[in-house]
Design a protein around this motif. Structure first.
Motif, mmCIF file in Angstrom:
data_model
loop_
_atom_site.group_PDB
_atom_site.id
_atom_site.type_symbol
_atom_site.label_atom_id
_atom_site.label_comp_id
_atom_site.label_asym_id
_atom_site.label_seq_id
_atom_site.Cartn_x
_atom_site.Cartn_y
_atom_site.Cartn_z
ATOM 1 N N LYS A 52 -1.406 13.214 -4.177
ATOM 2 C CA LYS A 52 -2.739 13.262 -3.569
ATOM 3 C C LYS A 52 -3.817 12.864 -4.573
ATOM 4 O O LYS A 52 -4.806 13.556 -4.769
ATOM 5 C CB LYS A 52 -3.020 14.673 -3.040
ATOM 6 N N VAL A 53 -3.645 11.718 -5.200
ATOM 7 C CA VAL A 53 -4.630 11.209 -6.154
ATOM 8 C C VAL A 53 -5.737 10.495 -5.395
ATOM 9 O O VAL A 53 -5.476 9.725 -4.459
ATOM 10 C CB VAL A 53 -3.966 10.259 -7.166
ATOM 11 N N SER A 54 -6.974 10.735 -5.780
ATOM 12 C CA SER A 54 -8.119 10.158 -5.074
ATOM 13 C C SER A 54 -8.512 8.800 -5.645
ATOM 14 O O SER A 54 -8.173 8.464 -6.783
ATOM 15 C CB SER A 54 -9.319 11.106 -5.168
ATOM 16 N N GLU A 55 -9.246 8.034 -4.853
ATOM 17 C CA GLU A 55 -9.761 6.743 -5.332
ATOM 18 C C GLU A 55 -10.742 6.950 -6.479
ATOM 19 O O GLU A 55 -10.820 6.124 -7.389
ATOM 20 C CB GLU A 55 -10.443 5.995 -4.181
ATOM 21 N N TRP A 56 -11.471 8.059 -6.440
ATOM 22 C CA TRP A 56 -12.428 8.332 -7.509
ATOM 23 C C TRP A 56 -11.715 8.460 -8.857
ATOM 24 O O TRP A 56 -12.177 7.928 -9.867
ATOM 25 C CB TRP A 56 -13.191 9.623 -7.210
ATOM 26 N N GLU A 57 -10.579 9.131 -8.886
ATOM 27 C CA GLU A 57 -9.828 9.283 -10.128
ATOM 28 C C GLU A 57 -9.342 7.930 -10.638
ATOM 29 O O GLU A 57 -9.391 7.653 -11.841
ATOM 30 C CB GLU A 57 -8.636 10.218 -9.909
ATOM 31 N N ALA A 58 -8.856 7.086 -9.736
ATOM 32 C CA ALA A 58 -8.352 5.775 -10.133
ATOM 33 C C ALA A 58 -9.475 4.862 -10.619
ATOM 34 O O ALA A 58 -9.258 3.989 -11.471
ATOM 35 C CB ALA A 58 -7.612 5.126 -8.973
ATOM 36 N N ALA A 59 -10.685 5.059 -10.101
ATOM 37 C CA ALA A 59 -11.810 4.197 -10.463
ATOM 38 C C ALA A 59 -12.550 4.688 -11.705
ATOM 39 O O ALA A 59 -13.356 3.938 -12.278
ATOM 40 C CB ALA A 59 -12.781 4.098 -9.287
ATOM 41 N N ASN A 131 -3.164 2.519 -9.189
ATOM 42 C CA ASN A 131 -4.087 1.513 -9.701
ATOM 43 C C ASN A 131 -5.005 1.037 -8.577
ATOM 44 O O ASN A 131 -4.636 1.082 -7.394
ATOM 45 C CB ASN A 131 -3.331 0.303 -10.263
ATOM 46 N N ILE A 132 -6.180 0.577 -8.958
ATOM 47 C CA ILE A 132 -7.075 -0.091 -8.010
ATOM 48 C C ILE A 132 -6.744 -1.580 -8.039
ATOM 49 O O ILE A 132 -6.885 -2.240 -9.069
ATOM 50 C CB ILE A 132 -8.554 0.137 -8.360
ATOM 51 N N VAL A 133 -6.263 -2.119 -6.915
ATOM 52 C CA VAL A 133 -5.898 -3.532 -6.802
ATOM 53 C C VAL A 133 -6.683 -4.137 -5.640
ATOM 54 O O VAL A 133 -6.547 -3.687 -4.496
ATOM 55 C CB VAL A 133 -4.379 -3.702 -6.573
ATOM 56 N N ASN A 134 -7.500 -5.128 -5.968
ATOM 57 C CA ASN A 134 -8.336 -5.776 -4.941
ATOM 58 C C ASN A 134 -9.154 -4.760 -4.164
ATOM 59 O O ASN A 134 -9.292 -4.828 -2.941
ATOM 60 C CB ASN A 134 -7.466 -6.593 -3.987
ATOM 61 N N GLY A 135 -9.695 -3.767 -4.922
ATOM 62 C CA GLY A 135 -10.573 -2.778 -4.307
ATOM 63 C C GLY A 135 -9.861 -1.671 -3.560
ATOM 64 O O GLY A 135 -10.527 -0.801 -2.993
ATOM 65 N N LYS A 136 -8.525 -1.662 -3.567
ATOM 66 C CA LYS A 136 -7.790 -0.636 -2.840
ATOM 67 C C LYS A 136 -6.895 0.156 -3.796
ATOM 68 O O LYS A 136 -6.408 -0.372 -4.792
ATOM 69 C CB LYS A 136 -6.931 -1.269 -1.743
ATOM 70 N N LEU A 137 -6.672 1.423 -3.442
ATOM 71 C CA LEU A 137 -5.814 2.290 -4.229
ATOM 72 C C LEU A 137 -4.349 1.995 -3.901
ATOM 73 O O LEU A 137 -3.923 2.112 -2.752
ATOM 74 C CB LEU A 137 -6.132 3.763 -3.937
#
Length: 670
Positions: A52-59, A131-137
């Motif tokens: 349950k990793v968030s996009e905020w953490e990846a960014a 990872n963030i790839v092309n704006g997506k998690l």
């Protein structure tokens, strides 16, 4: 500190009244509220659930409380519980944000465990990379083929795995389960890391019939509490309460390595939990597991360590010949040491329990325990009383003050002469000598086997004086070039370093090239005497072309480099300074100045003392006829200096470096 039998006990062991409890709870609430408000993190988006990793953490690109951090432990979560099958269930979950390529090694994980007799087992390993790839998690699960188990010894194995697609900006997470059959259980909990920790959660649940103590370590205060758990522990027809020990901490700062620190792990905040006993009156079970050094010595006596200490000397004839020689006691010890180190090759493994001496000699190689056990037996056969010194090398960290067999790595040997003088030896290292060991073994905390209590501690950090003495005789020619000779005498640990470097060189020519480079001279000839002993003399005939400008010649006050930079250049220090050895350094230069030249500039004489007199530096000079004579000394009389003494070291070594980089100026006159 240790826990007492109270419902709510901080780690520094204090019983708390109702009023104290009320006040401390208010204080704790305020601290937690302040921490939450200061983090500036979207807590509603964070969860400690696997997957349950968030996009905020990846960014996230940095951690605001430590912008220079190479990584951030978002969650470091561990749960330990004693189960009905009398095994421990240990669950670990870790989530890390990678900011720098220097932290990519955090994606290579190793889990050591005791594999002998299925004492421990590891299962449930799973991991993901985000990872963030092309704006997506994008989530990349770790394939099962990335997980493998390696057997390190008869007793120890390790599970290894590497997460895929890890790069700067990745978030990684992994989890695993360990089953532990020993009642001692998991004892070591490190809370602080080399990178900051956002959320650390350690939860330990033990039935009330298990006694325990907790020993804190490190310089960071940990919030640790105890309470009654809601669950109960069933054993047959009886039920028991469960003690819940929890150590929950947020925003734990990093602790980064600094120069001259033997082992950073010594200073990372955490705690050790010792199981002291079991008391189940209904089953008439009363077992005392509280460790003391007497118990540990008795335990070791029942192993092959105790058994093989009484073995027959496999070098009986050779030792008998040494014993019959008309030489000093120390010469006999040295010959026995060289005999064992020369006949058995060290395999690089630092075990505590040896194999049969006869089999070790037959094989021609062995572990540290194997070889030093043979050394002990041979010394005994040569007429010397000796004891085993239990230790762990510096890079593994210090032995704790509380007794722990698990923390001991191996041993060396301490022999005594007829006057009671001690001599420490390690036969795994052919460059070692009496009281001259690898710096990794010069620990300040070791234990004497079969000695109980505080009398069993041994300090190996300053066994002998170590000197580096150089005498230089040089002449300045009319054209400004310099030629001369220097004799350099190295003793004890300084000689050990020389011998180690000499042995490591590919050839004698390569080693002489290193001497020339380190000395900043052109070598015409170079000879060595005493190689392989604790007293080495280096004789070098050299030429040197100093800096010149017009009618001026610029020469170092020591001619050869002494200290080109201050090793303590940082203004702030968090950790103690731990030198390799105590030492005496001296350099004496006699420089013949040709007619027509005069000394135009020279650094002033100085005498500095710091750290209570344990660091001393002097420099002085004088003219005797046409000879300029300079002398420099630096004495370091202990190895460990506190953080409070760092400013002394910073200033004193800064002055030494400044003087070493200054110049004597010779001026040509008509």
């Amino acid at each position: 500190g240790k826990f007492a039998s109270s419902e709510y006990i901080p780690i520094f062991e204090k019983r708390i009244t109702n009023n104290q409890l009320h006040n401390d709870m208010k204080r704790l609430t305020l601290i937690l509220l302040t921490a939450i408000l200061s983090v500036h993190l979207p807590a509603q988006n964070l969860t400690d659930k696997f997957g349950k990793v968030s996009e905020w953490e990846a960014a996230m690109t940095s951690y605001d409380k430590d912008p220079e951090a190479e990584a951030l432990y978002i969650y470091d979560k561990r749960d330990l519980a004693f189960m009905n099958d009398f095994r421990y269930d240990y669950n670990v979950y870790v989530r890390i944000k990678i900011f720098s390529k220097n932290a990519l090694d955090l994606a290579d994980v190793e889990i050591p465990f005791m594999s002998a007799n299925s004492a421990e087992s590891v299962s449930g390993v799973a991991a993901n990379t985000y990872n963030i790839v092309n704006g997506k998690l994008v989530k990349t699960p770790m394939p099962k083929q990335n997980i493998f188990t390696e057997k390190l010894s008869e007793n120890l194995s390790v599970v290894k795995f590497s997460l895929p697609e890890v790069r700067e900006g990745s978030v990684i997470e992994y989890k695993y389960n360990m089953k532990v059959g020993s009642i001692v259980g998991i004892s070591d909990f490190t809370i602080q890391h080399r990178n900051p920790v956002l959320h650390s959660m350690v939860d330990i649940r033990l039935p009330e019939f298990i006694g325990y103590s907790v020993n804190s370590r490190g310089g960071y205060y940990l919030n640790m509490l105890k309470e009654k758990d809601a669950r109960v522990f069933s054993l047959g027809n009886f039920t028991y309460g469960v003690n819940h020990i929890y150590c929950h901490n947020d925003n734990i700062p990093s602790l980064r390595d600094e120069p001259m620190v033997w082992c950073l792990d010594d200073y990372l905040a955490g705690f050790d939990m010792e199981i002291t006993g079991i008391s189940i009156p209904e089953a008439k079970i009363y077992e005392d597991f509280a460790s003391n050094w007497k118990n540990i010595n008795e335990t070791l006596e029942k192993t092959n360590l105790g058994y093989y200490q009484s073995s027959r000397n496999p070098f009986k004839e050779e030792v008998a010949a040494i014993r019959a020689k008309d030489i000093t006691e120390t010469a006999k010890m040295r010959e026995v040491l060289k005999l064992v180190s020369g006949r058995i090759r060290f395999n690089g493994k630092a075990y505590l329990i040896p194999d049969s001496p006869a089999s070790v000699v037959k094989k021609g190689s062995g572990s540290m325990a194997d070889i030093n056990n043979v050394l002990s037996i041979a010394l005994k056969d040569c007429g010397f009383k000796n004891q085993l010194i239990l230790l762990k090398p510096r890079f593994e960290g210090r032995l704790p003050f509380f007794p722990s067999l698990q923390k001991i790595s191996s041993f060396i040997v301490r022999a005594s002469d007829s006057e009671g003088n001690h001599y420490y030896m390690d036969a795994t290292d052919k460059d070692s000598d009496l009281n001259v060991l690898s710096p990794e073994l010069l620990v300040d905390k070791a234990r004497v086997y079969k000695v109980d209590g505080d009398e069993g501690w041994a300090d190996l950090s300053a066994l002998v004086r170590n000197s580096d003495q150089m005498m230089i005789m040089a002449t300045v020619e009319e054209n400004g070039d310099i030629n001369g000779r220097f004799n350099r005498m190295l003793t004890n640990q300084k000689a050990y370093t020389f011998n180690h470097q000499h042995d490591s060189a590919k050839s004698e020519e390569e080693f002489i090239e290193k001497v020339a480079k380190d000395s900043g001279v052109q070598v015409d000839s170079c000879t060595f005497s005493g190689v392989g002993t604790a007293r080495v003399v280096e004789t070098v005939h050299f030429r040197k072309n100093p800096d010149k400008a017009g009618n001026l010649i610029y020469i170092r006050p020591t001619l050869v480099p002494f200290m080109t930079s201050n090793p303590f250049s940082d203004q702030i220090r968090k950790l103690p300074v731990e030198f390799e050895t105590i030492e005496n350094n001296s350099l004496q230069l006699t420089l013949a100045i040709p007619d027509g030249y005069t000394v135009d500039e020279i650094p002033g004489a100085c005498n500095y003392t710091g750290c209570g007199g344990d660091v001393q530096f002097t420099f002085f000079h004088k003219m005797v006829g046409n000879n300029l004579m300079t002398r420099l000394t630096l004495n370091i009389n202990r190895v460990i200096f506190s953080v409070e003494e760092y400013s002394d070291l910073n200033q004193l070594f800064g002055k030494i470096a400044e003087l070493s980089n200054s110049r004597i100026v010779l001026k040509k006159v008509n």
